[in-house]
Write a protein that holds these residues in place. Sequence first.
Motif, PDB file in Angstrom:
ATOM      1  N   LYS A 267      -2.995 -11.010  -1.645  1.00 22.80           N
ATOM      2  CA  LYS A 267      -2.753  -9.455  -2.265  1.00 22.80           C
ATOM      3  C   LYS A 267      -1.848  -8.799  -1.191  1.00 22.80           C
ATOM      4  CE  LYS A 267      -5.037  -5.597  -4.548  1.00 22.80           C
ATOM      5  NZ  LYS A 267      -6.155  -5.280  -5.244  1.00 22.80           N
ATOM      6  N   LEU A 268      -0.796  -8.239  -1.373  1.00 22.82           N
ATOM      7  CA  LEU A 268       0.040  -7.630  -0.340  1.00 22.82           C
ATOM      8  C   LEU A 268       0.511  -6.287  -0.919  1.00 22.82           C
ATOM      9  CD1 LEU A 268       1.780 -11.057   0.458  1.00 22.82           C
ATOM     10  CD2 LEU A 268       0.138  -9.896   1.915  1.00 22.82           C
ATOM     11  N   SER A 269       0.860  -5.396   0.094  1.00 19.81           N
ATOM     12  CA  SER A 269       1.635  -4.367  -0.025  1.00 19.81           C
ATOM     13  C   SER A 269       3.066  -4.408  -0.744  1.00 19.81           C
ATOM     14  CB  SER A 269       1.855  -3.238   1.185  1.00 19.81           C
ATOM     15  OG  SER A 269       0.405  -3.158   1.547  1.00 19.81           O
ATOM     16  N   LEU A 270       3.347  -3.470  -1.888  1.00 21.67           N
ATOM     17  CA  LEU A 270       4.680  -3.764  -2.301  1.00 21.67           C
ATOM     18  C   LEU A 270       5.876  -3.857  -1.127  1.00 21.67           C
ATOM     19  CD1 LEU A 270       4.236  -1.760  -5.161  1.00 21.67           C
ATOM     20  CD2 LEU A 270       5.059  -3.916  -5.535  1.00 21.67           C
TER      21      LEU A 270
ATOM     22  N   TYR B  49      -3.747  -3.492  -9.433  1.00 22.75           N
ATOM     23  CA  TYR B  49      -3.798  -1.968  -9.155  1.00 22.75           C
ATOM     24  C   TYR B  49      -5.364  -1.564  -9.311  1.00 22.75           C
ATOM     25  CZ  TYR B  49       1.259  -2.073  -9.566  1.00 22.75           C
ATOM     26  OH  TYR B  49       2.697  -2.073  -9.305  1.00 22.75           O
ATOM     27  N   SER B  50      -5.405  -0.573  -8.509  1.00 24.55           N
ATOM     28  CA  SER B  50      -6.763   0.298  -8.849  1.00 24.55           C
ATOM     29  C   SER B  50      -6.504   1.392  -9.324  1.00 24.55           C
ATOM     30  CB  SER B  50      -7.560   0.320  -7.629  1.00 24.55           C
ATOM     31  OG  SER B  50      -8.734   0.891  -7.564  1.00 24.55           O
TER      32      SER B  50
ATOM     33  N   ALA C 273       0.327  -7.643  -5.922  1.00 24.53           N
ATOM     34  CA  ALA C 273       0.645  -6.549  -5.133  1.00 24.53           C
ATOM     35  C   ALA C 273      -0.436  -5.506  -5.293  1.00 24.53           C
ATOM     36  CB  ALA C 273       2.112  -6.201  -5.670  1.00 24.53           C
ATOM     37  N   LEU C 274      -0.831  -4.808  -4.314  1.00 28.05           N
ATOM     38  CA  LEU C 274      -1.578  -3.638  -4.390  1.00 28.05           C
ATOM     39  C   LEU C 274      -0.524  -2.257  -4.301  1.00 28.05           C
ATOM     40  CD1 LEU C 274      -1.753  -2.055  -1.254  1.00 28.05           C
ATOM     41  CD2 LEU C 274      -2.760  -4.109  -1.130  1.00 28.05           C
ATOM     42  N   SER C 275      -1.100  -1.267  -5.062  1.00 34.24           N
ATOM     43  CA  SER C 275      -0.138  -0.048  -5.111  1.00 34.24           C
ATOM     44  C   SER C 275      -0.232   0.651  -4.037  1.00 34.24           C
ATOM     45  CB  SER C 275      -0.702   0.850  -6.433  1.00 34.24           C
ATOM     46  OG  SER C 275      -1.926   0.968  -6.485  1.00 34.24           O
TER      47      SER C 275
ATOM     48  N   ASP D 226       6.227   4.672  -9.632  1.00 35.44           N
ATOM     49  CA  ASP D 226       6.918   4.242  -8.359  1.00 35.44           C
ATOM     50  C   ASP D 226       6.441   2.703  -7.918  1.00 35.44           C
ATOM     51  OD1 ASP D 226       8.266   6.648  -8.114  1.00 35.44           O
ATOM     52  OD2 ASP D 226       6.935   7.279  -6.529  1.00 35.44           O
ATOM     53  N   ALA D 227       5.367   2.535  -8.067  1.00 38.10           N
ATOM     54  CA  ALA D 227       4.557   0.885  -7.875  1.00 38.10           C
ATOM     55  C   ALA D 227       5.404   0.116  -8.787  1.00 38.10           C
ATOM     56  CB  ALA D 227       3.257   1.077  -7.894  1.00 38.10           C
ATOM     57  N   ASN D 228       5.465   0.562  -9.890  1.00 39.43           N
ATOM     58  CA  ASN D 228       5.907  -0.713 -10.982  1.00 39.43           C
ATOM     59  C   ASN D 228       7.547  -0.808 -10.726  1.00 39.43           C
ATOM     60  OD1 ASN D 228       3.641  -1.426 -12.128  1.00 39.43           O
ATOM     61  ND2 ASN D 228       3.413   0.078 -13.743  1.00 39.43           N
ATOM     62  N   ALA D 229       8.068   0.509 -10.285  1.00 39.08           N
ATOM     63  CA  ALA D 229       9.518   0.173 -10.037  1.00 39.08           C
ATOM     64  C   ALA D 229       9.933  -0.779  -9.003  1.00 39.08           C
ATOM     65  CB  ALA D 229      10.181   1.766  -9.664  1.00 39.08           C
TER      66      ALA D 229
END
Length: 296
Positions: A213-216, A261-262, A237-239, A246-249
């Motif tokens: 689980k990694l930052s985008l 995501y949380s 991926a974590l948000s 923005d995370a999903n883009a």
Amino acid sequence: MNTKQLERMKNDKGFVAALDQSGGSTPKALKNYGIGEDAYSNEEEMFKLVHEMRKRIITNSAFTSEKILAAILFKVTMNSKVDDKYTGDYLWEEKGIVPFLKVDEGLDEEKDGVQLMKPFKHLDDLLENARERNIFGTKMRSLIRENNPEAIKKIVRQQFEYADKIGSKGFVPIIEPEVDIHSKDKAEIEKVLKKYLLEELETFKFDYPLMFKLSLPEEANFYHDLYNYKNTIRVVALSGGYSRKDANAKLAKNKDLIASYSRALTEGLNASQSDEEFTKTLDFSIEENYKASIEG
């Protein structure tokens, strides 16, 4: 290890719902949900309120295995019930969603630009508890703020050391060395982090599966190399503080990277919403996260 759950995590489409806020992050999660600190007077009452929030999400008609592969739980949630079943059993038996458990005991104080995990004092007991509750895998989080290669190497080594202990007990560990999205050296940190992750995978001597689980990442498909190793079954991926939009883009630009995501999952949900409003908001969030997860 449940083989049906393993096949689901390896092959099915969807994303991972992170419902694992612990003692330190629960007040903020409740505040975002519209419940202030004046609504509870102790930790027990606080956890009861957050379990009600999670239960409302889990039992909602929008929360289904069609788009959600798994859910990460906190210990209190794991040992609480949903419709007379422990949460993990409810997720799998009623929803077809794989249950994971957060097992770290929080972050240590920052040193050399990173925060290692506090030493695990209760891991064996917690894993035995998780086995009783039919949990499939675990998650543990560290944090990297600055580009300090030696400190980053310590982060990765600690993650793999605990992953070894967890995997040997029959669980699938999620390794989560988060990179602070606000770091001025984020792209350089990611290069160092990937170097050490790949080095660990090169020398990994065990057969049990792993997840990351990694930052985008700043560069699209940057972590796809992790799939070149037989132990890696998923990279999620974590948000990390990005808005859901923005995370999903960013997520949609990455092949085989899915959301975990949380806050970006529960964004917009409020305790005062009617059931209809709550379902509509949750359904929109799930749909957006799912689309971004399968577009890459």
